[in-house]
Design a protein around this motif. Structure first.
Motif, PDB file in Angstrom:
ATOM      1  N   GLN A   1      11.035 -34.237 -93.856  1.00 27.49           N
ATOM      2  CA  GLN A   1      12.469 -34.494 -93.988  1.00 27.49           C
ATOM      3  C   GLN A   1      13.169 -33.235 -94.492  1.00 27.49           C
ATOM      4  O   GLN A   1      12.974 -32.832 -95.636  1.00 27.49           O
ATOM      5  N   ALA A   2      13.958 -32.630 -93.632  1.00 25.42           N
ATOM      6  CA  ALA A   2      14.695 -31.410 -93.977  1.00 25.42           C
ATOM      7  C   ALA A   2      16.181 -31.668 -93.776  1.00 25.42           C
ATOM      8  O   ALA A   2      16.644 -31.830 -92.646  1.00 25.42           O
ATOM      9  N   PHE A   3      16.928 -31.737 -94.867  1.00 26.23           N
ATOM     10  CA  PHE A   3      18.342 -32.073 -94.790  1.00 26.23           C
ATOM     11  C   PHE A   3      19.207 -30.815 -94.819  1.00 26.23           C
ATOM     12  O   PHE A   3      19.019 -29.936 -95.658  1.00 26.23           O
ATOM     13  N   LEU A   4      20.140 -30.751 -93.899  1.00 30.02           N
ATOM     14  CA  LEU A   4      21.032 -29.602 -93.779  1.00 30.02           C
ATOM     15  C   LEU A   4      22.146 -29.695 -94.821  1.00 30.02           C
ATOM     16  O   LEU A   4      22.871 -30.684 -94.864  1.00 30.02           O
ATOM     17  N   PRO A   5      22.289 -28.694 -95.688  1.00 29.73           N
ATOM     18  CA  PRO A   5      23.372 -28.748 -96.684  1.00 29.73           C
ATOM     19  C   PRO A   5      24.747 -28.736 -96.013  1.00 29.73           C
ATOM     20  O   PRO A   5      24.920 -28.198 -94.918  1.00 29.73           O
ATOM     21  N   VAL A   6      25.708 -29.341 -96.688  1.00 28.96           N
ATOM     22  CA  VAL A   6      27.074 -29.358 -96.167  1.00 28.96           C
ATOM     23  C   VAL A   6      27.598 -27.930 -96.055  1.00 28.96           C
ATOM     24  O   VAL A   6      27.447 -27.131 -96.979  1.00 28.96           O
TER      25      VAL A   6
ATOM     26  N   ALA B   1      -3.106 -34.426 -85.404  1.00 20.21           N
ATOM     27  CA  ALA B   1      -1.934 -34.605 -86.253  1.00 20.21           C
ATOM     28  C   ALA B   1      -0.710 -34.061 -85.530  1.00 20.21           C
ATOM     29  O   ALA B   1      -0.775 -33.011 -84.879  1.00 20.21           O
ATOM     30  N   TYR B   2       0.381 -34.800 -85.636  1.00 20.89           N
ATOM     31  CA  TYR B   2       1.648 -34.421 -84.989  1.00 20.89           C
ATOM     32  C   TYR B   2       2.687 -34.198 -86.083  1.00 20.89           C
ATOM     33  O   TYR B   2       2.836 -35.017 -86.992  1.00 20.89           O
ATOM     34  N   TYR B   3       3.381 -33.087 -85.997  1.00 19.62           N
ATOM     35  CA  TYR B   3       4.320 -32.681 -87.041  1.00 19.62           C
ATOM     36  C   TYR B   3       5.736 -32.736 -86.479  1.00 19.62           C
ATOM     37  O   TYR B   3       6.032 -32.126 -85.445  1.00 19.62           O
ATOM     38  N   TYR B   4       6.618 -33.516 -87.147  1.00 21.17           N
ATOM     39  CA  TYR B   4       8.009 -33.636 -86.697  1.00 21.17           C
ATOM     40  C   TYR B   4       8.935 -33.241 -87.835  1.00 21.17           C
ATOM     41  O   TYR B   4       8.779 -33.711 -88.971  1.00 21.17           O
ATOM     42  N   LEU B   5       9.868 -32.373 -87.528  1.00 23.46           N
ATOM     43  CA  LEU B   5      10.878 -31.956 -88.494  1.00 23.46           C
ATOM     44  C   LEU B   5      12.069 -32.894 -88.345  1.00 23.46           C
ATOM     45  O   LEU B   5      12.844 -32.791 -87.391  1.00 23.46           O
ATOM     46  N   ALA B   6      12.186 -33.846 -89.257  1.00 13.53           N
ATOM     47  CA  ALA B   6      13.262 -34.843 -89.202  1.00 13.53           C
ATOM     48  C   ALA B   6      14.455 -34.328 -89.985  1.00 13.53           C
ATOM     49  O   ALA B   6      14.365 -34.091 -91.192  1.00 13.53           O
ATOM     50  N   THR B   7      15.582 -34.122 -89.301  1.00 13.53           N
ATOM     51  CA  THR B   7      16.748 -33.517 -89.934  1.00 13.53           C
ATOM     52  C   THR B   7      17.993 -34.371 -89.714  1.00 13.53           C
ATOM     53  O   THR B   7      17.997 -35.308 -88.920  1.00 13.53           O
ATOM     54  N   ASN B   8      19.049 -34.009 -90.438  1.00 17.40           N
ATOM     55  CA  ASN B   8      20.349 -34.659 -90.257  1.00 17.40           C
ATOM     56  C   ASN B   8      21.284 -33.817 -89.401  1.00 17.40           C
ATOM     57  O   ASN B   8      22.501 -34.007 -89.436  1.00 17.40           O
ATOM     58  N   ILE B   9      20.742 -32.896 -88.613  1.00 16.26           N
ATOM     59  CA  ILE B   9      21.564 -31.995 -87.810  1.00 16.26           C
ATOM     60  C   ILE B   9      22.183 -32.759 -86.646  1.00 16.26           C
ATOM     61  O   ILE B   9      21.464 -33.350 -85.835  1.00 16.26           O
ATOM     62  N   ALA B  10      23.492 -32.779 -86.597  1.00 15.31           N
ATOM     63  CA  ALA B  10      24.194 -33.464 -85.506  1.00 15.31           C
ATOM     64  C   ALA B  10      24.643 -32.489 -84.423  1.00 15.31           C
ATOM     65  O   ALA B  10      24.830 -32.878 -83.278  1.00 15.31           O
TER      66      ALA B  10
ATOM     67  N   PHE C   1      11.294 -31.903 -83.002  1.00 17.56           N
ATOM     68  CA  PHE C   1      12.468 -32.182 -83.821  1.00 17.56           C
ATOM     69  C   PHE C   1      12.801 -33.671 -83.743  1.00 17.56           C
ATOM     70  O   PHE C   1      12.648 -34.301 -82.689  1.00 17.56           O
ATOM     71  N   ALA C   2      13.266 -34.213 -84.850  1.00 22.64           N
ATOM     72  CA  ALA C   2      13.811 -35.570 -84.869  1.00 22.64           C
ATOM     73  C   ALA C   2      15.193 -35.492 -85.489  1.00 22.64           C
ATOM     74  O   ALA C   2      15.340 -35.195 -86.673  1.00 22.64           O
TER      75      ALA C   2
ATOM     76  N   SER D   1      18.425 -37.903 -81.324  1.00 19.06           N
ATOM     77  CA  SER D   1      17.169 -38.169 -80.629  1.00 19.06           C
ATOM     78  C   SER D   1      16.555 -39.489 -81.079  1.00 19.06           C
ATOM     79  O   SER D   1      15.996 -40.240 -80.271  1.00 19.06           O
ATOM     80  N   MET D   2      16.671 -39.808 -82.373  1.00 23.81           N
ATOM     81  CA  MET D   2      16.122 -41.069 -82.863  1.00 23.81           C
ATOM     82  C   MET D   2      16.902 -42.261 -82.329  1.00 23.81           C
ATOM     83  O   MET D   2      16.326 -43.292 -81.971  1.00 23.81           O
ATOM     84  N   ALA D   3      18.238 -42.137 -82.267  1.00 25.80           N
ATOM     85  CA  ALA D   3      19.046 -43.234 -81.747  1.00 25.80           C
ATOM     86  C   ALA D   3      18.780 -43.468 -80.268  1.00 25.80           C
ATOM     87  O   ALA D   3      18.789 -44.609 -79.792  1.00 25.80           O
TER      88      ALA D   3
END
Length: 376
Positions: free
Chosen positions: A32-37, A88-97, A125-126, A130-132
């Motif tokens: 989980q990598a969240f993009l700062p405002v 193992a599968y690695y996904y970078l889940a972000t809030n990037i719109a 990337f997630a 892409s998740m929706a």
């Protein structure tokens, strides 16, 4: 399982298969990598994501049991065993719109490979988009759960009792004139003031109450209908049935009983309607009650057809031959319910229940709940 690794948040899920011809297991790691405002430029986003991947690698290298955490170990599930993961599968889940160019995404992927090597079978990337697109129903359910999660608790004085009620806060906003702005918090008003017995009493006691008002109230507060019978366990409003002639029929409520093969059909009529006609001694039902009984008989015919039963199995998971029939109507003794028995053989019995009976059941339930709460 969720793992907090210093500055990195990982969610690790293991999937396994056990069989006589072979077994396999794999882990999916969500970082989980969240993009700062304020980071909207593509170059800034790439720098940020590279930094998060570098931090994750550092945290994993410092973890004393990183390999076992990511690849798992033999686990028993019932009578089967899930072996140690081989992939193992690695996904970078972000809030990037904002969409990233192919060059930017390749730069992040290359950075991942440089740091993690070929240890992982896939890197991806997630994003919210892409998740929706991949799983809209699951995303919708998670969002609703988040919105409905209580974030605060309020003391509410109501019906002579003081209770603690969970509410959902919807964030901080500013209110007032330009000269005197004050901070305030928006909350879900329905959660702060949950409908109670007094709301139902007001509906029952008002001549202006319509059947639509009652339908809306019980749809929002199905626990009152559950109180009609100790065997009721699930309430569904407006389940659509199909008559033998192909006509759509819609009972006010269908209630599932503890026996999965049985349901009750409930038809609502006004509290002001009479159950019996005339002097009530002859046992002849009134016009409105007779109309409700006729409707319930039509519903019974509908659930007996093969096509209707197939639709019911799809919608509610059961298709009863012989539903219980209930009319909620009128006023009367809180300790009595009438039973209508048809003159013609083969017609099912119909229970005629007053709103006073329903209110009394609700009061008894409330009293039992209050007795079960220890005094502090």
């Amino acid at each position: 399982m969720a793992y907090g690794l210093g500055e990195t948040e990982l969610l690790v899920r293991m999937f396994g298969h056990y069989g006589s011809l072979g077994s396999s297991a794999a882990t999916w790691i969500y970082h989980q990598a969240f993009l700062p405002v304020g980071l909207w430029a593509e170059k800034s986003i790439v720098i940020h994501l590279k930094d998060r991947l570098t931090t994750a690698k550092r945290d994993l290298d410092s973890h004393p049991d990183a390999d076992r955490m990511l690849c798992g170990s033999a686990q028993w599930t019932g009578n089967d065993v899930i072996p140690t993961a081989t992939e193992a599968y690695y996904y970078l889940a972000t809030n990037i719109a904002a969409p990233l160019s192919d060059g930017a995404m390749n730069a992040v992927r290359d950075h991942f490979r440089q740091h993690f090597g070929s240890e992982f079978a896939q890197f991806g990337f997630a994003t919210p988009q892409s998740m929706a697109e991949a799983a809209p129903s699951q995303v919708r359910r998670v969002v609703l759960d988040l919105l409905n999660s209580p974030s605060s608790y309020y003391f509410v004085a109501r019906e002579g009792q003081v209770s603690v009620v969970p509410v959902t806060e919807h964030g901080l906003y500013m209110t007032g004139t330009s000269g005197s702005m004050e901070a305030a918090t928006a909350t879900s008003s329905l959660s702060v003031r949950p409908p109670g017995i007094t709301d139902l009493e007001a509906l029952v006691g008002s001549l202006a109450t319509s059947e639509a008002d009652l339908q809306a109230f019980f749809t929002e507060n199905p626990h009152f209908l559950l109180g009609l019978d100790d065997c009721y366990c699930e309430v569904r409003p407006h389940v659509v049935l199909t008559s033998p002639a192909g006509t759509k029929l819609v009972p006010d409520f269908m209630v599932r009983l503890e026996d999965p093969g049985r349901v009750a059909l409930i038809e609502l009529k006004k509290p002001s309607a009479n159950i019996l006609a005339g002097n009530r001694e002859g046992g002849v039902v009134g016009r409105v009650a007779a109309q409700a009984i006729k409707q319930l008989m039509e519903y019974t015919d509908a659930v007996s057809t093969r096509s209707a039963r197939a639709e019911l199995i799809k919608s509610i998971g059961a298709a009863p031959f012989d539903p219980c029939l209930v009319v909620l109507i009128g006023r009367g003794s809180p300790n009595q319910r009438e039973v209508w028995r048809g003159m013609r053989a083969g017609l099912p019995d119909v229970q005629l229940v007053t709103y006073d009976f329903l209110l009394e059941r609700a009061r008894i339930a409330r009293a039992l709940n209050e007795q079960s709460i220890p005094n502090k």
